[in-house]
Write a protein that holds these residues in place. Structure first.
Motif, mmCIF file in Angstrom:
data_model
loop_
_atom_site.group_PDB
_atom_site.id
_atom_site.type_symbol
_atom_site.label_atom_id
_atom_site.label_comp_id
_atom_site.label_asym_id
_atom_site.label_seq_id
_atom_site.Cartn_x
_atom_site.Cartn_y
_atom_site.Cartn_z
ATOM 1 N N ARG A 94 72.099 -17.384 -15.688
ATOM 2 C CA ARG A 94 70.926 -16.977 -14.911
ATOM 3 C C ARG A 94 70.284 -15.715 -15.469
ATOM 4 N NH1 ARG A 94 72.030 -16.685 -8.740
ATOM 5 N NH2 ARG A 94 69.734 -16.682 -8.711
ATOM 6 N N SER A 95 71.053 -14.956 -16.247
ATOM 7 C CA SER A 95 70.527 -13.725 -16.860
ATOM 8 C C SER A 95 70.034 -13.958 -18.278
ATOM 9 C CB SER A 95 71.620 -12.643 -16.866
ATOM 10 O OG SER A 95 72.074 -12.380 -15.559
ATOM 11 N N GLY A 96 70.189 -15.171 -18.797
ATOM 12 C CA GLY A 96 69.735 -15.484 -20.141
ATOM 13 C C GLY A 96 70.589 -14.882 -21.237
ATOM 14 N N ALA A 97 71.882 -14.674 -20.961
ATOM 15 C CA ALA A 97 72.779 -14.069 -21.944
ATOM 16 C C ALA A 97 73.700 -15.111 -22.554
ATOM 17 C CB ALA A 97 73.614 -12.968 -21.291
ATOM 18 N N LEU A 98 73.950 -14.994 -23.848
ATOM 19 C CA LEU A 98 74.874 -15.893 -24.540
ATOM 20 C C LEU A 98 76.241 -15.222 -24.621
ATOM 21 C CD1 LEU A 98 72.571 -17.180 -27.438
ATOM 22 C CD2 LEU A 98 73.178 -18.367 -25.310
ATOM 23 N N ILE A 99 77.100 -15.562 -23.694
ATOM 24 C CA ILE A 99 78.442 -14.992 -23.621
ATOM 25 C C ILE A 99 79.439 -16.142 -23.523
ATOM 26 C CG2 ILE A 99 80.032 -13.537 -22.308
ATOM 27 C CD1 ILE A 99 77.583 -12.020 -21.230
ATOM 28 N N ASP A 138 66.644 -7.748 -13.417
ATOM 29 C CA ASP A 138 66.360 -6.626 -14.321
ATOM 30 C C ASP A 138 67.178 -6.797 -15.599
ATOM 31 O OD1 ASP A 138 66.014 -4.247 -15.671
ATOM 32 O OD2 ASP A 138 66.625 -2.953 -14.003
ATOM 33 N N ALA A 139 66.512 -7.136 -16.686
ATOM 34 C CA ALA A 139 67.197 -7.426 -17.957
ATOM 35 C C ALA A 139 67.826 -6.192 -18.587
ATOM 36 C CB ALA A 139 66.218 -8.055 -18.944
ATOM 37 N N TYR A 140 67.553 -5.009 -18.052
ATOM 38 C CA TYR A 140 68.108 -3.778 -18.618
ATOM 39 C C TYR A 140 69.185 -3.166 -17.723
ATOM 40 C CZ TYR A 140 64.076 -4.113 -21.696
ATOM 41 O OH TYR A 140 63.150 -4.568 -22.595
ATOM 42 N N HIS A 141 69.453 -3.815 -16.616
ATOM 43 C CA HIS A 141 70.420 -3.258 -15.666
ATOM 44 C C HIS A 141 71.833 -3.302 -16.239
ATOM 45 C CE1 HIS A 141 72.205 -2.185 -11.842
ATOM 46 N NE2 HIS A 141 72.993 -3.248 -11.902
ATOM 47 N N LEU A 142 72.589 -2.217 -16.029
ATOM 48 C CA LEU A 142 73.992 -2.140 -16.423
ATOM 49 C C LEU A 142 74.848 -1.861 -15.192
ATOM 50 C CD1 LEU A 142 73.765 0.209 -19.559
ATOM 51 C CD2 LEU A 142 73.726 -2.299 -19.539
ATOM 52 N N SER A 143 76.078 -2.323 -15.215
ATOM 53 C CA SER A 143 77.009 -1.985 -14.144
ATOM 54 C C SER A 143 77.274 -0.484 -14.149
ATOM 55 C CB SER A 143 78.323 -2.746 -14.331
ATOM 56 O OG SER A 143 79.012 -2.289 -15.481
ATOM 57 N N ASP A 144 77.623 0.042 -12.979
ATOM 58 C CA ASP A 144 77.942 1.470 -12.890
ATOM 59 C C ASP A 144 79.103 1.829 -13.801
ATOM 60 O OD1 ASP A 144 75.947 1.870 -11.024
ATOM 61 O OD2 ASP A 144 77.289 1.758 -9.286
ATOM 62 N N VAL A 145 80.083 0.930 -13.899
ATOM 63 C CA VAL A 145 81.263 1.205 -14.723
ATOM 64 C C VAL A 145 80.871 1.365 -16.186
ATOM 65 C CG1 VAL A 145 83.434 0.231 -15.566
ATOM 66 C CG2 VAL A 145 82.863 0.084 -13.137
ATOM 67 N N ARG A 173 74.415 -6.421 -23.130
ATOM 68 C CA ARG A 173 73.100 -5.788 -23.102
ATOM 69 C C ARG A 173 73.046 -4.518 -23.944
ATOM 70 N NH1 ARG A 173 71.117 -6.923 -16.802
ATOM 71 N NH2 ARG A 173 70.515 -9.092 -17.253
ATOM 72 N N LEU A 174 74.212 -3.974 -24.272
ATOM 73 C CA LEU A 174 74.268 -2.838 -25.196
ATOM 74 C C LEU A 174 74.309 -3.295 -26.653
ATOM 75 C CD1 LEU A 174 76.744 -0.481 -23.305
ATOM 76 C CD2 LEU A 174 74.262 -0.255 -23.480
ATOM 77 N N GLY A 175 74.250 -4.614 -26.881
ATOM 78 C CA GLY A 175 74.108 -5.124 -28.237
ATOM 79 C C GLY A 175 75.310 -5.813 -28.825
ATOM 80 N N ALA A 176 76.413 -5.890 -28.079
ATOM 81 C CA ALA A 176 77.609 -6.547 -28.609
ATOM 82 C C ALA A 176 77.537 -8.057 -28.383
ATOM 83 C CB ALA A 176 78.865 -5.987 -27.945
ATOM 84 N N GLN A 177 78.146 -8.809 -29.287
ATOM 85 C CA GLN A 177 78.309 -10.254 -29.115
ATOM 86 C C GLN A 177 79.601 -10.458 -28.341
ATOM 87 O OE1 GLN A 177 78.696 -12.455 -32.802
ATOM 88 N NE2 GLN A 177 79.572 -14.229 -31.720
#
Length: 275
Positions: free
Chosen positions: A96-101, A33-40, A72-76
């Motif tokens: 695996r999530s396709g994120a550039l971190i 789920d590309a929109y999922h966020l941790s509970d924290v 996912r909230l838009g920060a680099q």
């Protein structure tokens, strides 16, 4: 390397793959789920506000679920942790999530040796991080060194009053451990971790410290940050006092009885002074 760093690093190196495989961290949900966020981080959103376009660093990022959520909230985002095993898991989750971190391995106090100083709009620190550091003043100096003038610190942490309570007592809130920072560490020997697993840790000894809320605020003021917000919460995202807590629909635990007796966590925000 000092004993506390080796002991704690060995412990977290063992924990990292167990946490990545656990249902509690839910890494597969992040991948699916590309929109999922941790509970924290979801809990933090109302106070975080819009961070899109920010250059951020997550100190003590562990396996990167909160770091990925901030991205996912838009920060680099960049993430820093002293555990090479945790960094392996964080990089794998991002890929695996396709994120550039960008993930870097370092002790917190040496962050500016692996990350550019005075270049971040946001420094984020999450739940259960500060207790592994012996000096809150050195941590605050590191935060200041990383932030641009006008940059933000955002921290949600376990409350130092909670850390002073003996979690082994199920019949009372018993203050038995230091509230204030002390030179001597609290030494724990526990072969379990906080996720469900049959594996027992071989590197079971850890060293930890508490830091009073006033000590944290004073350290940040000393190193050029102005406090812009402080909220104390009656909840925490794990069962911190077994037998005395209930869990809500958002994964936050509260005292079953008279929750107003004890702050369990806090959110602190600060801005680095210009000039």
């Amino acid at each position: 390397m000092s004993d506390y760093i080796k002991l704690n690093k060995d412990n977290w190196d063992e924990r990292a793959p167990l946490h990545a495989a656990s249902t509690e961290y839910g890494t597969q949900t992040f991948i699916d789920d590309a929109y999922h966020l941790s509970d924290v981080v979801r809990f933090d959103v109302p106070l975080l506000g819009d961070i899109s376009g920010f250059r951020g660093v997550h100190l003590q990022c562990h396996i990167g679920t909160d770091t990925l959520s901030l991205a996912r909230l838009g920060a680099q985002m960049s993430g820093l942790d002293f555990s090479p095993a945790a960094i392996v898991q964080a990089r794998a989750l991002a890929e695996r999530s396709g994120a550039l971190i960008e993930y870097v391995e370092s002790e917190v106090y040496h962050a500016t040796s692996v990350l550019p100083p005075a270049s971040f709009d946001l420094v984020y620190t999450g739940i259960g991080a500060l207790c592994w550091l012996p000096s809150i003043d050195t941590w605050a100096r590191t935060v200041s060194d990383l932030l641009k003038p006008g940059g933000r610190l955002f921290i949600r942490e376990g409350h130092p009053m909670l850390w002073s309570i003996n979690e082994g007592r199920e019949d009372a809130l018993s203050v038995e451990f230091p509230y204030f920072e002390r030179e001597e560490p609290l030494v724990w020997d526990d072969e379990c971790t906080y996720v469900e697993t049959d594996v027992r840790l071989k590197a079971s000894v850890t060293h930890a410290w508490n830091h009073g809320l006033g000590e944290i605020i004073t350290a940040l003021l000393t190193h050029g940050l102005d406090i812009t917000g402080l909220v104390e919460h009656q909840s925490i995202p794990w069962n911190a006092l077994p037998g005395q807590m209930v869990c809500d629909d958002h994964g936050e635990y509260r005292l079953k009885e008279a929750p107003w007796r004890l702050p369990l966590s806090y959110t602190l925000q600060a801005v680095k002074r210009r000039g």
